[in-house]
Design an enzyme around this catalytic site. Sequence first.
Site, PDB file in Angstrom:
ATOM      1  N   ASP A  65      -3.980   6.401  -2.645  1.00  0.00           N
ATOM      2  CA  ASP A  65      -3.170   6.299  -1.441  1.00  0.00           C
ATOM      3  C   ASP A  65      -2.623   4.888  -1.260  1.00  0.00           C
ATOM      4  O   ASP A  65      -3.081   3.938  -1.896  1.00  0.00           O
ATOM      5  CB  ASP A  65      -3.976   6.709  -0.208  1.00  0.00           C
ATOM      6  CG  ASP A  65      -5.196   5.825   0.020  1.00  0.00           C
ATOM      7  OD1 ASP A  65      -5.877   5.501  -0.969  1.00  0.00           O
ATOM      8  OD2 ASP A  65      -5.478   5.461   1.177  1.00  0.00           O
ATOM      9  N   GLU A 118      -8.427   5.730   0.754  1.00  0.00           N
ATOM     10  CA  GLU A 118      -9.150   4.461   0.793  1.00  0.00           C
ATOM     11  C   GLU A 118      -8.698   3.578   1.936  1.00  0.00           C
ATOM     12  O   GLU A 118      -9.500   2.929   2.607  1.00  0.00           O
ATOM     13  CB  GLU A 118      -8.971   3.723  -0.542  1.00  0.00           C
ATOM     14  CG  GLU A 118      -9.794   2.451  -0.681  1.00  0.00           C
ATOM     15  CD  GLU A 118      -9.077   1.188  -0.230  1.00  0.00           C
ATOM     16  OE1 GLU A 118      -9.711   0.118  -0.211  1.00  0.00           O
ATOM     17  OE2 GLU A 118      -7.882   1.258   0.129  1.00  0.00           O
ATOM     18  N   ASP A 161      -0.686  -1.759  -4.399  1.00  0.00           N
ATOM     19  CA  ASP A 161      -2.043  -1.607  -3.879  1.00  0.00           C
ATOM     20  C   ASP A 161      -2.202  -0.138  -3.483  1.00  0.00           C
ATOM     21  O   ASP A 161      -1.748   0.284  -2.433  1.00  0.00           O
ATOM     22  CB  ASP A 161      -2.245  -2.516  -2.666  1.00  0.00           C
ATOM     23  CG  ASP A 161      -3.559  -2.291  -1.956  1.00  0.00           C
ATOM     24  OD1 ASP A 161      -4.460  -1.701  -2.560  1.00  0.00           O
ATOM     25  OD2 ASP A 161      -3.670  -2.689  -0.779  1.00  0.00           O
ATOM     26  N   ASP A 198      -8.754  -2.877  -8.000  1.00  0.00           N
ATOM     27  CA  ASP A 198      -8.124  -3.036  -6.692  1.00  0.00           C
ATOM     28  C   ASP A 198      -8.120  -4.489  -6.226  1.00  0.00           C
ATOM     29  O   ASP A 198      -7.907  -4.766  -5.053  1.00  0.00           O
ATOM     30  CB  ASP A 198      -8.852  -2.159  -5.667  1.00  0.00           C
ATOM     31  CG  ASP A 198      -8.044  -1.925  -4.403  1.00  0.00           C
ATOM     32  OD1 ASP A 198      -6.844  -2.257  -4.397  1.00  0.00           O
ATOM     33  OD2 ASP A 198      -8.611  -1.418  -3.423  1.00  0.00           O
ATOM     34  N   HIS A 253       0.402  -4.610   2.123  1.00  0.00           N
ATOM     35  CA  HIS A 253       0.412  -3.973   3.445  1.00  0.00           C
ATOM     36  C   HIS A 253       1.611  -4.420   4.279  1.00  0.00           C
ATOM     37  O   HIS A 253       1.628  -4.206   5.493  1.00  0.00           O
ATOM     38  CB  HIS A 253      -0.894  -4.220   4.222  1.00  0.00           C
ATOM     39  CG  HIS A 253      -2.107  -3.611   3.591  1.00  0.00           C
ATOM     40  ND1 HIS A 253      -3.328  -3.558   4.227  1.00  0.00           N
ATOM     41  CD2 HIS A 253      -2.303  -3.030   2.382  1.00  0.00           C
ATOM     42  CE1 HIS A 253      -4.207  -2.970   3.444  1.00  0.00           C
ATOM     43  NE2 HIS A 253      -3.607  -2.650   2.305  1.00  0.00           N
TER      44      HIS A 253
END
Length: 485
Positions: free
Chosen positions: A79, A146, A116, A170, A459
Amino acid sequence: MEFNFKNPKLDLVFKYFEEISKIPRGSGNEKEISDYLASEGKRLNLEVIQDNALNVIIKKPASPGYENAPAVILQGHMDMVCEKNKDIKHDFTKDPIKLQVKENYLYADGTTLGADNGIAVAMGLALLASDDIKMPKLEVVFTANEEVSMEGAMNLDGSHFEGRYIINLDSEEEGRITVSCAGGVTAIVDIPKELKDITPKQTYLISIKGLKGGHSGIEIDKKRANSNLLMGRVLNALEKEKVNYDLISISGGLKNNAIPREAEATINLDSNDEKQVVNIINNMSEVFKNEFKTSDPQISLEINKINEKHERSLSEQVQSKIIKVLNLMPRNIQTMSADIENLVESSTNLGVVVTENDSIKFEFATRSSVKTLKDDINDRMQLLCDTIGVNLTLEDDYPEWEYAKDSKLEQICVETYEKINGKKPEIVAIHAGLECGLLLDAIEGAQAVSIGPDLFDVHTPDEHIDLLSTERTWDYLVSILGNIK
């Protein structure tokens, strides 16, 4: 898209990255990407397990000469965080991510890129599809959800795995081997919605935008502005000056694990009070620009008339509770580690504020590498919520990943890096949450490390990945696998 890497395997990695970028995969919307991964594993004639949590495990036999080597678990999450600039038209439930190369970096077009952790997915698939790479038996696991709750890793059945070496992909800084991370919990504050009748006046929209945002674990130490907290200060400033206004709604941020970049509050105001409010807003704007001139130089606070009429607003009691939650709850860095230099030990991020049909909801992402400190933050939040008279719920609690010094897997990774680069890598702990703690809980006797290429501004819509770093990280990963015998 043509990349033309020196290593043709990187073309395969980014071929897969392009493919998964066409599939919507925001947290909680992973059925399609999960099915794609399972079908690709079957297409490659490999053993595939797809569980009820949508995790996908694909197993590949060892290369000739590696039959007796310990199996390796390679792990990443499927995700991605879905953030976009306000002026970008993009539906994360159906639109593909638009990729663009700028010099040696890969970006999206005004949205998060999903490197990511899409780069882990792409690397895992490329390894599974390659027949000429020497490596032990691989158990590649792609976990679901996640970014929001780690639900996939929480529901992973450890009995599916033979391997005891876990390589998580990650991490976001080349040259670093991560060996420990924070645990976390989502704290949700809920204020039941109470309305009152009001005389329709002029409606104004207060908006905060232009902030950098970022990952609430990785960038929390950058002292970047949080739009939700700033809006709390603005509303409190109006209260201090005894402005007679009615709060209609408030919102800010999209994900609790992202530092929010924008916030809005809609208020009802007598036009006679407009000058006073504009002066307060302009003053706060100068305050914010001064405070965040280094971390958020594009910060903007504005108030504008909007063509709306409202006959009901939030009650005075609810309005007061909102201001108290925004200004009094624990926020940002709480403690720094006394053992590891510059490591944030505990923090909490107010990532989401939303006015819903029946309540106003606040979502905090709390993290700590020390469980008792996480518990302390939760306890302080509860005391404040009891005092204010609002509800607190804790969800999606996941464990910290404790450091197992000088594990065999760490030694292999360090020696491999040193042989390739002529220097030792950094051994680090991070404040962000990784799934390694959950995997180690599920797989008894396992060891874990986390590596990855250089990623920036994750993000956020500025997220990008260094293509040359990705190439070096791929070569490093292949070398690690080759050295496990």
